[in-house]
Design an enzyme around this catalytic site. Structure first.
Site, PDB file in Angstrom:
ATOM      1  N   ILE A   1       0.823  -1.225   0.000  1.00  0.00           N
ATOM      2  CA  ILE A   1       0.000   0.000   0.000  1.00  0.00           C
ATOM      3  C   ILE A   1       0.850   1.263   0.000  1.00  0.00           C
ATOM      4  CG2 ILE A   1      -0.246   0.214   2.534  1.00  0.00           C
ATOM      5  CD1 ILE A   1      -3.332   0.820   1.707  1.00  0.00           C
ATOM      6  N   THR A   2       2.109   1.172   0.451  1.00  0.00           N
ATOM      7  CA  THR A   2       2.974   2.359   0.476  1.00  0.00           C
ATOM      8  C   THR A   2       3.596   2.658  -0.887  1.00  0.00           C
ATOM      9  OG1 THR A   2       4.778   0.961   1.241  1.00  0.00           O
ATOM     10  CG2 THR A   2       3.561   2.163   2.931  1.00  0.00           C
ATOM     11  N   GLY A   3       3.360   1.795  -1.873  1.00  0.00           N
ATOM     12  CA  GLY A   3       3.921   2.020  -3.206  1.00  0.00           C
ATOM     13  C   GLY A   3       2.999   2.874  -4.065  1.00  0.00           C
ATOM     14  N   GLN A   4       3.446   3.117  -5.306  1.00  0.00           N
ATOM     15  CA  GLN A   4       2.642   3.940  -6.233  1.00  0.00           C
ATOM     16  C   GLN A   4       1.227   3.391  -6.390  1.00  0.00           C
ATOM     17  OE1 GLN A   4       3.423   5.390 -10.681  1.00  0.00           O
ATOM     18  NE2 GLN A   4       2.836   3.246 -10.688  1.00  0.00           N
TER      19      GLN A   4
ATOM     20  N   LYS B   1       7.784 -13.050 -11.048  1.00  0.00           N
ATOM     21  CA  LYS B   1       6.386 -12.690 -11.347  1.00  0.00           C
ATOM     22  C   LYS B   1       5.666 -13.834 -12.056  1.00  0.00           C
ATOM     23  CE  LYS B   1       5.434  -8.574  -9.756  1.00  0.00           C
ATOM     24  NZ  LYS B   1       4.359  -8.352  -8.794  1.00  0.00           N
ATOM     25  N   THR B   2       6.416 -14.546 -12.880  1.00  0.00           N
ATOM     26  CA  THR B   2       5.793 -15.666 -13.615  1.00  0.00           C
ATOM     27  C   THR B   2       5.380 -16.773 -12.638  1.00  0.00           C
ATOM     28  OG1 THR B   2       7.143 -15.103 -15.537  1.00  0.00           O
ATOM     29  CG2 THR B   2       6.130 -17.276 -15.537  1.00  0.00           C
TER      30      THR B   2
ATOM     31  N   SER C   1      10.082  -4.357  -7.045  1.00  0.00           N
ATOM     32  CA  SER C   1       9.501  -4.099  -8.370  1.00  0.00           C
ATOM     33  C   SER C   1      10.475  -3.465  -9.353  1.00  0.00           C
ATOM     34  CB  SER C   1       8.272  -3.205  -8.220  1.00  0.00           C
ATOM     35  OG  SER C   1       8.661  -1.877  -7.918  1.00  0.00           O
TER      36      SER C   1
ATOM     37  N   LEU D   1      -0.034  -6.316  -3.991  1.00  0.00           N
ATOM     38  CA  LEU D   1       0.786  -5.402  -4.790  1.00  0.00           C
ATOM     39  C   LEU D   1       2.229  -5.356  -4.292  1.00  0.00           C
ATOM     40  CD1 LEU D   1      -1.650  -2.347  -5.152  1.00  0.00           C
ATOM     41  CD2 LEU D   1      -1.664  -4.532  -6.348  1.00  0.00           C
TER      42      LEU D   1
ATOM     43  N   ALA E   1       5.992  -6.041  -3.638  1.00  0.00           N
ATOM     44  CA  ALA E   1       7.030  -6.719  -4.429  1.00  0.00           C
ATOM     45  C   ALA E   1       8.306  -5.905  -4.394  1.00  0.00           C
ATOM     46  CB  ALA E   1       6.592  -6.853  -5.900  1.00  0.00           C
TER      47      ALA E   1
HETATM   48  P1  NAP Z   1       6.332   0.031  -5.834  1.00  0.00           P
HETATM   49  O1  NAP Z   1       5.981   1.480  -5.871  1.00  0.00           O
HETATM   50  O2  NAP Z   1       7.759  -0.368  -5.964  1.00  0.00           O
HETATM   51  O3  NAP Z   1       5.758  -0.559  -4.457  1.00  0.00           O
HETATM   52  C1  NAP Z   1       6.175  -1.808  -3.976  1.00  0.00           C
HETATM   53  C2  NAP Z   1       5.518  -2.063  -2.633  1.00  0.00           C
HETATM   54  O4  NAP Z   1       5.921  -3.345  -2.154  1.00  0.00           O
HETATM   55  C3  NAP Z   1       5.898  -1.052  -1.542  1.00  0.00           C
HETATM   56  O5  NAP Z   1       4.734  -0.682  -0.848  1.00  0.00           O
HETATM   57  C4  NAP Z   1       6.815  -1.845  -0.623  1.00  0.00           C
HETATM   58  O6  NAP Z   1       6.728  -1.436   0.721  1.00  0.00           O
HETATM   59  C5  NAP Z   1       6.189  -3.237  -0.764  1.00  0.00           C
HETATM   60  N1  NAP Z   1       7.085  -4.305  -0.324  1.00  0.00           N
HETATM   61  C6  NAP Z   1       8.359  -4.534  -0.710  1.00  0.00           C
HETATM   62  N2  NAP Z   1       8.859  -5.598  -0.040  1.00  0.00           N
HETATM   63  C7  NAP Z   1       7.884  -6.048   0.791  1.00  0.00           C
HETATM   64  C8  NAP Z   1       7.795  -7.106   1.730  1.00  0.00           C
HETATM   65  N3  NAP Z   1       8.814  -7.919   1.976  1.00  0.00           N
HETATM   66  N4  NAP Z   1       6.629  -7.266   2.386  1.00  0.00           N
HETATM   67  C9  NAP Z   1       5.583  -6.442   2.175  1.00  0.00           C
HETATM   68  N5  NAP Z   1       5.603  -5.413   1.293  1.00  0.00           N
HETATM   69  C10 NAP Z   1       6.752  -5.224   0.607  1.00  0.00           C
HETATM   70  O7  NAP Z   1       5.526  -0.767  -6.952  1.00  0.00           O
HETATM   71  P2  NAP Z   1       4.244  -0.301  -7.810  1.00  0.00           P
HETATM   72  O8  NAP Z   1       4.705   0.396  -9.034  1.00  0.00           O
HETATM   73  O9  NAP Z   1       3.257   0.328  -6.910  1.00  0.00           O
HETATM   74  O10 NAP Z   1       3.707  -1.727  -8.302  1.00  0.00           O
HETATM   75  C11 NAP Z   1       2.785  -2.467  -7.523  1.00  0.00           C
HETATM   76  C12 NAP Z   1       2.840  -3.925  -7.937  1.00  0.00           C
HETATM   77  O11 NAP Z   1       2.516  -4.053  -9.316  1.00  0.00           O
HETATM   78  C13 NAP Z   1       4.211  -4.576  -7.790  1.00  0.00           C
HETATM   79  O12 NAP Z   1       3.995  -5.918  -7.434  1.00  0.00           O
HETATM   80  C14 NAP Z   1       4.819  -4.492  -9.171  1.00  0.00           C
HETATM   81  O13 NAP Z   1       5.773  -5.504  -9.354  1.00  0.00           O
HETATM   82  C15 NAP Z   1       3.570  -4.707 -10.013  1.00  0.00           C
HETATM   83  N6  NAP Z   1       3.589  -4.107 -11.353  1.00  0.00           N
HETATM   84  C16 NAP Z   1       3.866  -2.778 -11.479  1.00  0.00           C
HETATM   85  C17 NAP Z   1       3.828  -2.214 -12.737  1.00  0.00           C
HETATM   86  C18 NAP Z   1       4.109  -0.730 -12.928  1.00  0.00           C
HETATM   87  O14 NAP Z   1       4.333  -0.328 -14.073  1.00  0.00           O
HETATM   88  N7  NAP Z   1       4.062   0.076 -11.882  1.00  0.00           N
HETATM   89  C19 NAP Z   1       3.503  -3.005 -13.854  1.00  0.00           C
HETATM   90  C20 NAP Z   1       3.218  -4.347 -13.652  1.00  0.00           C
HETATM   91  C21 NAP Z   1       3.248  -4.896 -12.389  1.00  0.00           C
HETATM   92  P3  NAP Z   1       7.828  -0.519   1.492  1.00  0.00           P
HETATM   93  O15 NAP Z   1       7.203   0.825   1.597  1.00  0.00           O
HETATM   94  O16 NAP Z   1       7.947  -1.181   2.809  1.00  0.00           O
HETATM   95  O17 NAP Z   1       9.073  -0.560   0.682  1.00  0.00           O
HETATM   96  N1  GDD Z   2      15.061   2.681 -14.925  1.00  0.00           N
HETATM   97  C1  GDD Z   2      15.728   3.078 -16.018  1.00  0.00           C
HETATM   98  N2  GDD Z   2      16.734   3.996 -15.885  1.00  0.00           N
HETATM   99  N3  GDD Z   2      15.381   2.569 -17.212  1.00  0.00           N
HETATM  100  C2  GDD Z   2      16.043   3.004 -18.302  1.00  0.00           C
HETATM  101  C3  GDD Z   2      17.068   3.946 -18.226  1.00  0.00           C
HETATM  102  C4  GDD Z   2      17.442   4.461 -16.953  1.00  0.00           C
HETATM  103  O1  GDD Z   2      18.344   5.281 -16.817  1.00  0.00           O
HETATM  104  N4  GDD Z   2      17.523   4.173 -19.494  1.00  0.00           N
HETATM  105  C5  GDD Z   2      16.798   3.404 -20.310  1.00  0.00           C
HETATM  106  N5  GDD Z   2      15.911   2.675 -19.602  1.00  0.00           N
HETATM  107  C6  GDD Z   2      14.980   1.671 -20.146  1.00  0.00           C
HETATM  108  C7  GDD Z   2      15.127   0.300 -19.479  1.00  0.00           C
HETATM  109  O2  GDD Z   2      16.258  -0.394 -20.017  1.00  0.00           O
HETATM  110  C8  GDD Z   2      13.777  -0.310 -19.855  1.00  0.00           C
HETATM  111  O3  GDD Z   2      13.859  -0.892 -21.130  1.00  0.00           O
HETATM  112  C9  GDD Z   2      12.827   0.875 -19.903  1.00  0.00           C
HETATM  113  O4  GDD Z   2      13.653   2.056 -19.876  1.00  0.00           O
HETATM  114  C10 GDD Z   2      11.826   0.947 -18.750  1.00  0.00           C
HETATM  115  O5  GDD Z   2      12.527   0.783 -17.527  1.00  0.00           O
HETATM  116  P1  GDD Z   2      11.795   1.007 -16.104  1.00  0.00           P
HETATM  117  O6  GDD Z   2      11.104   2.311 -16.093  1.00  0.00           O
HETATM  118  O7  GDD Z   2      12.823   0.749 -15.060  1.00  0.00           O
HETATM  119  O8  GDD Z   2      10.639  -0.077 -16.105  1.00  0.00           O
HETATM  120  P2  GDD Z   2      10.617  -1.630 -16.502  1.00  0.00           P
HETATM  121  O9  GDD Z   2       9.909  -1.754 -17.805  1.00  0.00           O
HETATM  122  O10 GDD Z   2      11.950  -2.265 -16.389  1.00  0.00           O
HETATM  123  O11 GDD Z   2       9.719  -2.244 -15.329  1.00  0.00           O
HETATM  124  C11 GDD Z   2       8.529  -1.605 -14.901  1.00  0.00           C
HETATM  125  O12 GDD Z   2       7.436  -2.083 -15.634  1.00  0.00           O
HETATM  126  C12 GDD Z   2       7.144  -3.482 -15.433  1.00  0.00           C
HETATM  127  C13 GDD Z   2       5.955  -3.809 -16.325  1.00  0.00           C
HETATM  128  O13 GDD Z   2       6.371  -4.034 -17.624  1.00  0.00           O
HETATM  129  C14 GDD Z   2       8.395  -1.871 -13.391  1.00  0.00           C
HETATM  130  O14 GDD Z   2       7.349  -1.092 -12.873  1.00  0.00           O
HETATM  131  C15 GDD Z   2       8.088  -3.329 -13.124  1.00  0.00           C
HETATM  132  O15 GDD Z   2       7.825  -3.514 -11.738  1.00  0.00           O
HETATM  133  C16 GDD Z   2       6.877  -3.711 -13.962  1.00  0.00           C
HETATM  134  O16 GDD Z   2       6.511  -5.051 -13.753  1.00  0.00           O
END
Ligand code: NAP
Ligand code: GDD
Length: 373
Positions: free
Chosen positions: A38-41, A191-192, A111, A107, A109
């Site tokens: 819940i503390t995440g985005q 995740k898989t 991440s 949620l 992870a």
């Molecule tokens: P995020 O901002 O990185 O938030 C991750 C959350 O997980 C934080 O609240 C963190 O809590 C908590 N956490 C980490 N380790 C934990 C543990 N051991 N026990 C309990 N909680 C823990 O991620 P998000 O972007 O909100 O994404 C939410 C979920 O969707 C994640 O599972 C992510 O992998 C998945 N997802 C995200 C995207 C995306 O684009 N954002 C896309 C696909 C899937 P703390 O405050 O304690 O660190």
């Molecule tokens: N973070 C980051 N920083 N990414 C970069 C950078 C940089 O300086 N330069 C280029 N990239 C490229 C990465 O190589 C990647 O291909 C793309 O930008 C997106 O990177 P991220 O924003 O870190 O996201 P992600 O796609 O690896 O992962 C996110 O999306 C997933 C869903 O597809 C995360 O939110 C994952 O938790 C989530 O599952």
């Protein structure tokens, strides 16, 4: 024991189970949700959405003094907190037992994809085994026998935050619910596992357990380590004269980027359908990191080529080159559509970071910190 009543709901307090609701013909008068992460985005947007829908919202928070809780409380006051950790099975059973939720959203992870190479085992434990532990907590608290049964029953509904990272080296474009997985990072592999164990508990025990395969979604609340936020903060810093360059990795990678607020609604919709099924959630449009950068700099009248520096430090051992969602099933079965366009999203993030850096009255604090929602 004492009972309170209002026109809308009844709450019964008993000493050992503090907050049991009275049900009318088996239907809870208010739905109660428990959110890990819940503390995440996404946790913040989901909590807001559920509160708007009249839910009672509980958040699982790890650590004895988690600094992110203050931020959550400041922005979303009505959330109730319970402690627990995805690494600790007992804490999850206690949380589910105490909260007695109608819906659980997992949620939580690790991440950030690059971190998953540095801490692969921890990623497997939190991101992969975490969903199994939450499912087990629900199974145990619901009294579902470990012997096989596929009878659907009234029970706690479960949402798993699956990811488009599972598609990895994509077998087809766009990617749908039927596209095979080929993860490219320890995060994607974890995740898989979470995805398939969710499916397995649905098939083994008749649980209402679903996965949302969400493509990248962003917002001003995004962690500063992810590329969209790194770019919006970098652009704001350069525009305000606080920096001159922005160092990035692979500009050719393509992602299907949407707004996190829209995606939180999809999560709720998946748990309020009649049948538990998995859904792909994305916009159906793919853009390169280069296009993102160009647009973000153009938003403030700057040329990206004057400021962006390529740095191999940010390239990954194995890259996911192209992600693009086929969200047809979600559109047709859930009625879900993204509302915020890519252009609006980029403008929203850059404007938010300009305001953040311009008006920060505590410049000694690191303004890149996601604590500054
Ligand atoms: P995020 O901002 O990185 O938030 C991750 C959350 O997980 C934080 O609240 C963190 O809590 C908590 N956490 C980490 N380790 C934990 C543990 N051991 N026990 C309990 N909680 C823990 O991620 P998000 O972007 O909100 O994404 C939410 C979920 O969707 C994640 O599972 C992510 O992998 C998945 N997802 C995200 C995207 C995306 O684009 N954002 C896309 C696909 C899937 P703390 O405050 O304690 O660190
Ligand atoms: N973070 C980051 N920083 N990414 C970069 C950078 C940089 O300086 N330069 C280029 N990239 C490229 C990465 O190589 C990647 O291909 C793309 O930008 C997106 O990177 P991220 O924003 O870190 O996201 P992600 O796609 O690896 O992962 C996110 O999306 C997933 C869903 O597809 C995360 O939110 C994952 O938790 C989530 O599952």
């Amino acid at each position: 024991m004492w009972i309170t009543s209002s026109f809308t709901r009844f709450i019964v307090f008993v000493p050992d189970r503090p907050c049991l609701r009275v049900h009318q013909r088996g239907v809870p008068l208010t739905r109660r949700a428990l959110i890990t992460g819940i503390t995440g985005q996404d946790g913040s947007y989901l909590a807001e959405d559920l509160l708007e829908q009249g839910y009672e919202v509980w958040g699982l928070v790890r650590g004895q003094a988690n600094p992110h809780v203050a931020r959550l409380r400041k922005h979303i006051g009505d959330v109730q907190i319970i402690t627990g950790d995805l690494l600790d099975q007992g804490s999850l059973i206690s949380a589910v037992e105490q909260v007695q939720p109608d819906e659980v959203y997992n949620l939580g992870a690790i991440s950030y994809v690059p971190m998953s190479w540095q801490q692969a085992e921890l990623t497997a434990e939190v991101t992969g085994m975490g969903p199994l532990r939450v499912l087990e907590a629900i199974r145990v608290v619901s009294g579902i026998s470990a012997s096989r049964t596929t009878e659907p029953r009234a029970q706690i509904r479960f949402y798993q935050a699956s990811s488009s990272e599972m598609f990895g080296q994509v077998r087809e474009t766009p990617q749908s619910e039927l596209t095979p997985f080929h993860p490219r990072s320890p995060y994607g592999v974890a995740k898989t596992y979470g995805h398939f164990i969710t499916q397995n508990y649905r098939e083994s025990y008749g649980m209402f357990a679903v996965s949302g395969i969400l493509f990248n979604h962003e917002s001003p609340r995004r962690g500063a380590e992810f590329v969209t936020r790194k770019v919006s903060l970098g652009v704001a810093r350069i525009k305000l004269g606080l920096a001159t360059e922005l160092r990035l990795g692979n500009l050719d990678a393509r992602r299907d980027w949407g707004f996190a607020g829209d995606y939180a609604k999809a999560m709720r919709m998946m748990l309020t359908t009649d049948r538990p099924e998995d859904y792909v959630i994305g916009t159906g449009v793919t853009r390169s990191v280069r296009e993102l950068v160009e647009l973000a700099f153009a938003t403030v009248g700057l040329n990206w080529e004057d400021h962006v520096v390529l740095d191999s430090k940010y390239t990954r051992p194995a890259e996911v080159d192209l992600l693009c969602a086929d969200p047809k099933k979600a559109r047709e079965q859930l009625g879900w559509e993204p509302e915020v366009t890519f252009e609006e999203l980029v403008a929203m993030m850059v404007e938010s970071d300009l305001a953040l850096l311009s008006f920060s009255n505590r410049p000694e604090e690191e303004p890149f910190s996601p604590d500054h929602w």
